[in-house]
Design a protein around this motif. Structure first.
Motif, PDB file in Angstrom:
ATOM      1  N   LEU A 115       0.845  -1.191   0.000  1.00 23.85           N
ATOM      2  CA  LEU A 115       0.000   0.000   0.000  1.00 23.85           C
ATOM      3  C   LEU A 115       0.885   1.247   0.000  1.00 23.85           C
ATOM      4  O   LEU A 115       1.993   1.243   0.550  1.00 23.85           O
ATOM      5  N   GLU A 116       0.375   2.308  -0.583  1.00 19.80           N
ATOM      6  CA  GLU A 116       1.158   3.549  -0.648  1.00 19.80           C
ATOM      7  C   GLU A 116       1.502   4.064   0.750  1.00 19.80           C
ATOM      8  O   GLU A 116       2.575   4.623   0.971  1.00 19.80           O
ATOM      9  N   ASN A 117       0.595   3.867   1.702  1.00 23.71           N
ATOM     10  CA  ASN A 117       0.843   4.345   3.068  1.00 23.71           C
ATOM     11  C   ASN A 117       1.975   3.601   3.767  1.00 23.71           C
ATOM     12  O   ASN A 117       2.449   4.040   4.812  1.00 23.71           O
ATOM     13  N   TYR A 118       2.413   2.449   3.182  1.00 21.76           N
ATOM     14  CA  TYR A 118       3.529   1.714   3.795  1.00 21.76           C
ATOM     15  C   TYR A 118       4.843   2.506   3.694  1.00 21.76           C
ATOM     16  O   TYR A 118       5.813   2.175   4.376  1.00 21.76           O
ATOM     17  N   ARG A 119       4.871   3.524   2.844  1.00 21.89           N
ATOM     18  CA  ARG A 119       6.101   4.317   2.703  1.00 21.89           C
ATOM     19  C   ARG A 119       6.421   5.066   4.002  1.00 21.89           C
ATOM     20  O   ARG A 119       7.577   5.435   4.232  1.00 21.89           O
ATOM     21  N   ASP A 120       5.393   5.295   4.800  1.00 23.16           N
ATOM     22  CA  ASP A 120       5.594   5.905   6.127  1.00 23.16           C
ATOM     23  C   ASP A 120       5.466   4.798   7.162  1.00 23.16           C
ATOM     24  O   ASP A 120       4.374   4.286   7.402  1.00 23.16           O
ATOM     25  N   ILE A 121       6.586   4.424   7.783  1.00 23.76           N
ATOM     26  CA  ILE A 121       6.577   3.307   8.724  1.00 23.76           C
ATOM     27  C   ILE A 121       5.706   3.594   9.937  1.00 23.76           C
ATOM     28  O   ILE A 121       5.265   2.678  10.631  1.00 23.76           O
ATOM     29  N   ARG A 122       5.396   4.862  10.203  1.00 24.53           N
ATOM     30  CA  ARG A 122       4.589   5.226  11.365  1.00 24.53           C
ATOM     31  C   ARG A 122       3.095   5.334  11.043  1.00 24.53           C
ATOM     32  O   ARG A 122       2.293   5.623  11.932  1.00 24.53           O
ATOM     33  N   VAL A 151       9.019  -6.332  18.811  1.00 19.82           N
ATOM     34  CA  VAL A 151       9.319  -6.089  17.397  1.00 19.82           C
ATOM     35  C   VAL A 151       8.860  -4.688  17.033  1.00 19.82           C
ATOM     36  O   VAL A 151       7.720  -4.308  17.320  1.00 19.82           O
ATOM     37  N   SER A 152       9.737  -3.921  16.414  1.00 19.55           N
ATOM     38  CA  SER A 152       9.350  -2.592  15.911  1.00 19.55           C
ATOM     39  C   SER A 152       9.809  -2.465  14.465  1.00 19.55           C
ATOM     40  O   SER A 152      10.894  -2.921  14.097  1.00 19.55           O
ATOM     41  N   GLY A 153       8.954  -1.871  13.638  1.00 16.20           N
ATOM     42  CA  GLY A 153       9.258  -1.775  12.215  1.00 16.20           C
ATOM     43  C   GLY A 153      10.280  -0.701  11.906  1.00 16.20           C
ATOM     44  O   GLY A 153      10.347   0.338  12.562  1.00 16.20           O
ATOM     45  N   THR A 154      11.099  -0.965  10.901  1.00 16.86           N
ATOM     46  CA  THR A 154      12.085   0.007  10.433  1.00 16.86           C
ATOM     47  C   THR A 154      11.690   0.556   9.073  1.00 16.86           C
ATOM     48  O   THR A 154      11.763   1.750   8.832  1.00 16.86           O
ATOM     49  N   ALA A 155      11.276  -0.328   8.145  1.00 15.41           N
ATOM     50  CA  ALA A 155      10.858   0.118   6.814  1.00 15.41           C
ATOM     51  C   ALA A 155      10.118  -1.010   6.112  1.00 15.41           C
ATOM     52  O   ALA A 155      10.292  -2.186   6.442  1.00 15.41           O
ATOM     53  N   ILE A 156       9.282  -0.630   5.154  1.00 18.58           N
ATOM     54  CA  ILE A 156       8.550  -1.598   4.337  1.00 18.58           C
ATOM     55  C   ILE A 156       8.861  -1.292   2.883  1.00 18.58           C
ATOM     56  O   ILE A 156       8.735  -0.154   2.432  1.00 18.58           O
ATOM     57  N   ARG A 157       9.289  -2.308   2.151  1.00 18.68           N
ATOM     58  CA  ARG A 157       9.637  -2.155   0.740  1.00 18.68           C
ATOM     59  C   ARG A 157       8.512  -2.691  -0.132  1.00 18.68           C
ATOM     60  O   ARG A 157       7.821  -3.632   0.246  1.00 18.68           O
TER      61      ARG A 157
END
Length: 406
Positions: A115-122, A151-157
């Motif tokens: 999803l486009e919103n995945y570009r913002d990890i927050r 577990v905390s996210g850093t980035a989604i590709r």
């Protein structure tokens, strides 16, 4: 645990303040305002040898510690600002744990659509995605067999969705941060291509703090790896973490007159599918300014003392004639050759009202005539204003004209 005490009974400081808990370090305020030249600090932990040292600053970074470990920290002054030795016991202890060790992983998320919103990890979409797969990551263990506890996210590709995460573990061995993770228990229907990130990006350089006010400050840094940056700043145990793609950040809503600390780390590509975070930079201390106050000038009118002097106004139809038996004092006047002039009505202002005192000798009388009669025989002068500093005392047998007064 046994603490090493000195048998002194002089100045004892309050317990230190631990501003930031790192994986292998503490940022500590030994004393809120530096009133000594040299301090000695002491760190103690179960089953570990005590760590002690000296410093000339009331703000210190105590490093080389073990992750996920409880420490007691105390401090005492060694010498005052003049250089004289100070005898003191150690302060009460501040107790805290170093942060959990993190292992950074990357994995392909199966059956997920980018999803486009995945570009913002927050973003909420990103956090929902991490929640769905968190249990699958926590089922993994590090090479030393310690479990993953958060577990905390850093980035989604995008493309096939790849998630980079930071996984906290209970290991107390710093080398486990880059140990290959045991993936044998991975849920193969959720995760694929799991990799441990062992080569972390480089931390930013030359972090500085400028434009400090009572509530704001600007942070700047340099970096060659411009993916994004995580900025963490702490004031009075209130920690804020922000992400930016720029190499500067304006911090707002800071508490006035507070000791603060800031540190920055890089968030950068380490493979074509994985993103990782660097170690944090060394902490930078700064102190926000006090709030400016406006001083209101005192209300002088409210404290002014006013003295009112009553005056007596006397109107004389004819100038007073010196009566027999009354001795007049010297008289000063502005009249020019008034001997042959007939004086008309005279207004006299008396500071002190006349007091009847028989046979009293009058004091000196000051007479000011507003309209002085011109020397001209048999010319009647106009009204004359006479001011008497000391009013003549009424003598017996003195003939006065008609007098009006208060």
């Amino acid at each position: 645990m046994q603490r090493h005490k000195q048998n002194f009974a002089a100045v004892i400081l309050s317990a230190p303040t631990i501003l930031v808990e790192g994986t292998t370090s503490f940022v500590v305020i030994l004393e809120s305002e530096q009133t000594f030249a040299v301090y000695e600090y002491l760190l103690e932990s179960e089953s570990l040898s005590p760590i002690n040292g000296t410093t000339t600053s009331n703000l210190v970074v105590l490093g080389g510690l073990r992750p996920n470990t409880a420490y007691n920290i105390s401090v005492r002054p060694i010498s005052d600002l003049s250089g004289a030795s100070v005898e003191s016991d150690f302060s009460p202890v501040a107790q805290n744990n170093t942060a959990l060790l993190s292992v950074q992983l990357s994995a392909q998320l199966l059956r997920e659509t980018f999803l486009e919103n995945y570009r913002d990890i927050r973003s909420s979409d990103s956090q929902d995605l991490i929640s769905r797969v968190r249990d699958s990551f926590m089922a993994l263990t590090t090479a030393s067999g310690f479990p993953i506890v958060s577990v905390s996210g850093t980035a989604i590709r995008n493309g096939s969705v790849f998630l980079s995460v930071s996984c906290a573990t209970t290991s107390t061995n710093i080398s486990d941060a880059t140990a290959n993770v045991d993936t044998s228990s991975a849920n193969s229907s959720v995760l694929a291509d799991i990799q441990t990130i062992t080569m972390l990006p480089t931390p930013p350089m030359n972090v500085s703090v400028t434009n400090v006010t009572s509530t704001t400050a600007m942070f700047t840094w340099e970096s060659n790896e411009v993916e994004s940056f995580e900025v963490e700043y702490t004031c009075e145990n209130q920690q804020v973490t922000m992400t930016t793609t720029a190499t500067s950040l304006d911090a707002t809503a800071l508490p006035p007159s507070s000791i603060c600390v800031v540190r920055v780390r890089s968030v950068a590509n380490v493979t074509t599918t994985a993103v990782a975070t660097s170690m944090f930079t060394s902490p930078i201390f700064f102190t926000t300014l006090a709030v400016a106050t406006t001083t209101t000038p005192p209300d002088t009118a409210a404290t002014e003392t006013v003295t009112t002097v009553e005056t007596a106004t006397v109107t004389m139809t004819d100038a007073p004639t010196v009566a027999p038996n009354a001795t007049a004092g010297p008289t000063m006047g502005n009249a020019t050759d008034a001997a042959t002039a007939t004086v008309g009505p005279v207004n006299v202002t008396m500071t002190d009202a006349p007091t009847a005192a028989p046979n009293a000798t009058t004091g000196p009388t000051m007479v000011t005539m507003t309209d002085a009669p011109t020397a001209a025989p048999n010319v009647t002068a106009g009204p004359t204003m006479v001011t008497m500093t000391d009013a003549p005392t009424a003598a017996p047998n003195a003939t006065t004209g008609a007098t009006m007064g208060k």
